[in-house]
Design a protein around this motif. Structure first.
Motif, PDB file in Angstrom:
ATOM      1  N   ILE A  94     -10.803  -0.863  10.026  1.00 12.40           N
ATOM      2  CA  ILE A  94     -10.736  -1.923  11.219  1.00 12.40           C
ATOM      3  C   ILE A  94     -12.237  -2.207  11.554  1.00 12.40           C
ATOM      4  O   ILE A  94     -12.799  -1.319  12.483  1.00 12.40           O
ATOM      5  N   PRO A  95     -12.634  -3.333  11.535  1.00 15.30           N
ATOM      6  CA  PRO A  95     -13.952  -3.962  12.015  1.00 15.30           C
ATOM      7  C   PRO A  95     -13.911  -4.169  13.583  1.00 15.30           C
ATOM      8  O   PRO A  95     -12.626  -3.983  13.840  1.00 15.30           O
ATOM      9  N   ALA A  96     -14.888  -4.172  14.100  1.00  8.90           N
ATOM     10  CA  ALA A  96     -15.359  -4.175  15.604  1.00  8.90           C
ATOM     11  C   ALA A  96     -14.203  -5.435  16.083  1.00  8.90           C
ATOM     12  O   ALA A  96     -13.703  -5.317  16.993  1.00  8.90           O
ATOM     13  N   ASP A  97     -14.156  -6.632  15.471  1.00  8.73           N
ATOM     14  CA  ASP A  97     -13.758  -7.603  16.135  1.00  8.73           C
ATOM     15  C   ASP A  97     -12.219  -7.480  15.707  1.00  8.73           C
ATOM     16  O   ASP A  97     -11.421  -8.417  16.459  1.00  8.73           O
ATOM     17  N   ARG A  98     -11.734  -6.473  15.202  1.00  5.68           N
ATOM     18  CA  ARG A  98     -10.333  -6.409  14.857  1.00  5.68           C
ATOM     19  C   ARG A  98      -9.374  -7.607  14.078  1.00  5.68           C
ATOM     20  O   ARG A  98      -8.242  -7.689  14.089  1.00  5.68           O
ATOM     21  N   LYS A  99     -10.348  -8.423  13.836  1.00  2.00           N
ATOM     22  CA  LYS A  99      -9.322  -9.674  13.192  1.00  2.00           C
ATOM     23  C   LYS A  99      -8.911  -9.459  11.736  1.00  2.00           C
ATOM     24  O   LYS A  99      -8.197 -10.605  11.085  1.00  2.00           O
ATOM     25  N   SER A 100      -9.542  -8.209  11.031  1.00  2.00           N
ATOM     26  CA  SER A 100      -8.665  -8.186   9.825  1.00  2.00           C
ATOM     27  C   SER A 100      -8.783  -6.547   9.725  1.00  2.00           C
ATOM     28  O   SER A 100      -9.074  -5.812  10.684  1.00  2.00           O
ATOM     29  N   SER A 101      -8.050  -6.101   8.755  1.00  2.00           N
ATOM     30  CA  SER A 101      -7.919  -4.491   8.545  1.00  2.00           C
ATOM     31  C   SER A 101      -7.797  -4.472   6.941  1.00  2.00           C
ATOM     32  O   SER A 101      -7.178  -5.429   6.255  1.00  2.00           O
ATOM     33  N   THR A 102      -8.123  -3.556   6.513  1.00  2.00           N
ATOM     34  CA  THR A 102      -8.084  -3.044   4.905  1.00  2.00           C
ATOM     35  C   THR A 102      -7.344  -1.682   4.822  1.00  2.00           C
ATOM     36  O   THR A 102      -7.836  -0.863   5.409  1.00  2.00           O
ATOM     37  N   LEU A 103      -6.287  -1.910   4.154  1.00  2.00           N
ATOM     38  CA  LEU A 103      -5.670  -0.507   3.737  1.00  2.00           C
ATOM     39  C   LEU A 103      -6.211  -0.120   2.329  1.00  2.00           C
ATOM     40  O   LEU A 103      -6.291  -1.058   1.514  1.00  2.00           O
ATOM     41  N   SER A 104      -6.722   1.028   2.318  1.00  2.00           N
ATOM     42  CA  SER A 104      -7.195   1.701   1.073  1.00  2.00           C
ATOM     43  C   SER A 104      -6.466   2.776   0.381  1.00  2.00           C
ATOM     44  O   SER A 104      -5.975   3.899   1.069  1.00  2.00           O
ATOM     45  N   LEU A 105      -6.070   2.555  -0.805  1.00  2.00           N
ATOM     46  CA  LEU A 105      -5.196   3.636  -1.214  1.00  2.00           C
ATOM     47  C   LEU A 105      -6.125   4.302  -2.587  1.00  2.00           C
ATOM     48  O   LEU A 105      -6.518   3.461  -3.368  1.00  2.00           O
ATOM     49  N   PRO A 106      -6.546   5.621  -2.394  1.00  2.85           N
ATOM     50  CA  PRO A 106      -7.381   5.947  -3.313  1.00  2.85           C
ATOM     51  C   PRO A 106      -6.668   6.804  -4.649  1.00  2.85           C
ATOM     52  O   PRO A 106      -5.553   7.004  -4.537  1.00  2.85           O
ATOM     53  N   ARG A 107      -7.244   6.395  -5.606  1.00  2.00           N
ATOM     54  CA  ARG A 107      -6.562   6.619  -7.225  1.00  2.00           C
ATOM     55  C   ARG A 107      -5.133   6.546  -6.986  1.00  2.00           C
ATOM     56  O   ARG A 107      -4.355   7.605  -7.109  1.00  2.00           O
ATOM     57  N   VAL A 108      -4.696   5.212  -7.305  1.00  2.00           N
ATOM     58  CA  VAL A 108      -3.240   5.013  -7.288  1.00  2.00           C
ATOM     59  C   VAL A 108      -2.704   5.553  -8.393  1.00  2.00           C
ATOM     60  O   VAL A 108      -3.078   5.695  -9.636  1.00  2.00           O
ATOM     61  N   SER A 109      -1.420   5.729  -8.571  1.00  2.00           N
ATOM     62  CA  SER A 109      -0.486   6.040  -9.748  1.00  2.00           C
ATOM     63  C   SER A 109       0.537   5.090  -9.926  1.00  2.00           C
ATOM     64  O   SER A 109       0.756   4.140  -8.908  1.00  2.00           O
ATOM     65  N   LEU A 110       1.335   5.261 -10.732  1.00  2.00           N
ATOM     66  CA  LEU A 110       2.537   4.197 -11.143  1.00  2.00           C
ATOM     67  C   LEU A 110       3.416   4.369  -9.902  1.00  2.00           C
ATOM     68  O   LEU A 110       4.079   3.298  -9.630  1.00  2.00           O
ATOM     69  N   SER A 111       3.583   5.432  -9.268  1.00  2.00           N
ATOM     70  CA  SER A 111       4.570   5.453  -8.352  1.00  2.00           C
ATOM     71  C   SER A 111       4.110   4.845  -6.823  1.00  2.00           C
ATOM     72  O   SER A 111       4.801   4.652  -5.963  1.00  2.00           O
ATOM     73  N   ASP A 112       2.930   4.279  -6.856  1.00  2.90           N
ATOM     74  CA  ASP A 112       2.610   3.417  -5.750  1.00  2.90           C
ATOM     75  C   ASP A 112       2.861   1.968  -5.862  1.00  2.90           C
ATOM     76  O   ASP A 112       2.580   1.239  -5.074  1.00  2.90           O
ATOM     77  N   THR A 113       3.392   1.434  -6.887  1.00  2.00           N
ATOM     78  CA  THR A 113       4.008   0.362  -7.145  1.00  2.00           C
ATOM     79  C   THR A 113       5.062   0.059  -6.029  1.00  2.00           C
ATOM     80  O   THR A 113       6.058   0.502  -6.124  1.00  2.00           O
ATOM     81  N   ALA A 114       4.833  -1.007  -5.213  1.00  2.00           N
ATOM     82  CA  ALA A 114       5.606  -1.099  -4.151  1.00  2.00           C
ATOM     83  C   ALA A 114       5.264  -2.664  -3.445  1.00  2.00           C
ATOM     84  O   ALA A 114       4.102  -3.021  -3.675  1.00  2.00           O
ATOM     85  N   VAL A 115       5.799  -2.965  -2.345  1.00  2.01           N
ATOM     86  CA  VAL A 115       5.380  -4.207  -1.510  1.00  2.01           C
ATOM     87  C   VAL A 115       4.737  -3.312  -0.221  1.00  2.01           C
ATOM     88  O   VAL A 115       5.329  -2.304   0.338  1.00  2.01           O
ATOM     89  N   TYR A 116       3.609  -3.886   0.254  1.00  2.63           N
ATOM     90  CA  TYR A 116       2.818  -3.168   1.204  1.00  2.63           C
ATOM     91  C   TYR A 116       2.893  -4.186   2.445  1.00  2.63           C
ATOM     92  O   TYR A 116       2.546  -5.418   2.093  1.00  2.63           O
ATOM     93  N   TYR A 117       3.363  -3.904   3.605  1.00  2.49           N
ATOM     94  CA  TYR A 117       3.393  -4.837   4.586  1.00  2.49           C
ATOM     95  C   TYR A 117       2.509  -4.499   5.728  1.00  2.49           C
ATOM     96  O   TYR A 117       2.224  -3.323   6.298  1.00  2.49           O
TER      97      TYR A 117
END
Lengths: 114, 109
Positions: free
Chosen positions: B64-87
């Motif tokens: 989350i940057p200082a202005d909090r106007k965006s955010s980034t979800l980071s998933l390390p080394r994804v696998s097939l089981s990470d296939t999904a919808v992210y909200y």
């Protein structure tokens, strides 16, 4: 420790009928929220119950009503079912307190209205 | 309630790092940023929550940057089981949350 449990898992009804869905919250949680999720859409907030009272409500008609019991479990009632009520109904529990109230969801009840 | 914007879909391959960015220009001072994961015919599952800077747990990281106007979800080394919808959700608590369409992540072999 059981998580959020919902019953039934699947339900088929016809137009005009009434349905009751049930939810038991995660142990230690006192707040229950209900959501409707149509296929391919995000969950839509129906209402939230806390201390046996409806605390907040989304844009759903009065056909949708609910109840929370002293043990924190909850029911969602839908009257005069329409075809458009077919959806996955999700119950989420949480613990009312600070601003970081995480939701824990059940697996949902898949309702089909024919 | 703050509105969020995130990509409709993303594709990745097993073992790669996936970053999903969410924009929330109208975030309020008392809003938290929360990410959920949902598999078909199941309820969403909490992934991570943050207010500012960086949060890391056993599943993901949230930047989350200082202005909090965006955010980034980071998933390390994804696998097939990470296939999904992210909200991505932004709210002061969990009342009357507004859920968008989420980001449909497809992880390929």
């Amino acid at each position: 420790d059981a998580g959020v449990t919902q019953s039934p898992t699947h339900l088929i009804k016809t137009r005009g009928q009434q349905v009751t869905l049930r939810c038991s919250p995660k142990s230690g949680h006192d707040t229950v929220s209900w959501y409707q999720q149509a296929l391919g859409q995000g969950p839509q907030f129906i209402f939230q119950y806390y201390e046996e009272e409806e605390r907040q409500r989304g844009n759903f008609p009065d056909r949708f009503s609910g109840h929370q019991f002293p043990n924190y479990s909850s029911e969602l009632n839908v009257n005069a079912l329409l075809l458009g009520d077919s959806a996955l109904y999700l119950c989420a529990s949480s613990s009312t307190g600070g601003g970081d109230e995480k939701l824990f969801f059940g697996s949902g009840t898949q309702l089909s209205v024919l | 309630l703050a509105k969020t914007t995130q990509p409709i879909s993303m594709d990745s391959y097993e073992g790669q790092e996936v970053n999903i960015t969410c924009s929330h220009n109208n975030i309020a001072t008392n809003d938290y940023i929360t990410w959920y994961q949902q598999f078909p015919s199941q309820g969403p599952r909490f992934i991570i929550q943050g207010y500012k800077t960086k949060v890391t747990n056993e599943v993901a990281s949230l930047f989350i940057p200082a202005d909090r106007k965006s955010s980034t979800l980071s998933l390390p080394r994804v696998s097939l089981s990470d296939t999904a919808v992210y909200y991505c959700l932004v709210a002061p608590g969990n009342r009357k949350l507004i859920w968008g369409l989420g980001t449909s992540l497809a992880v390929n072999p």
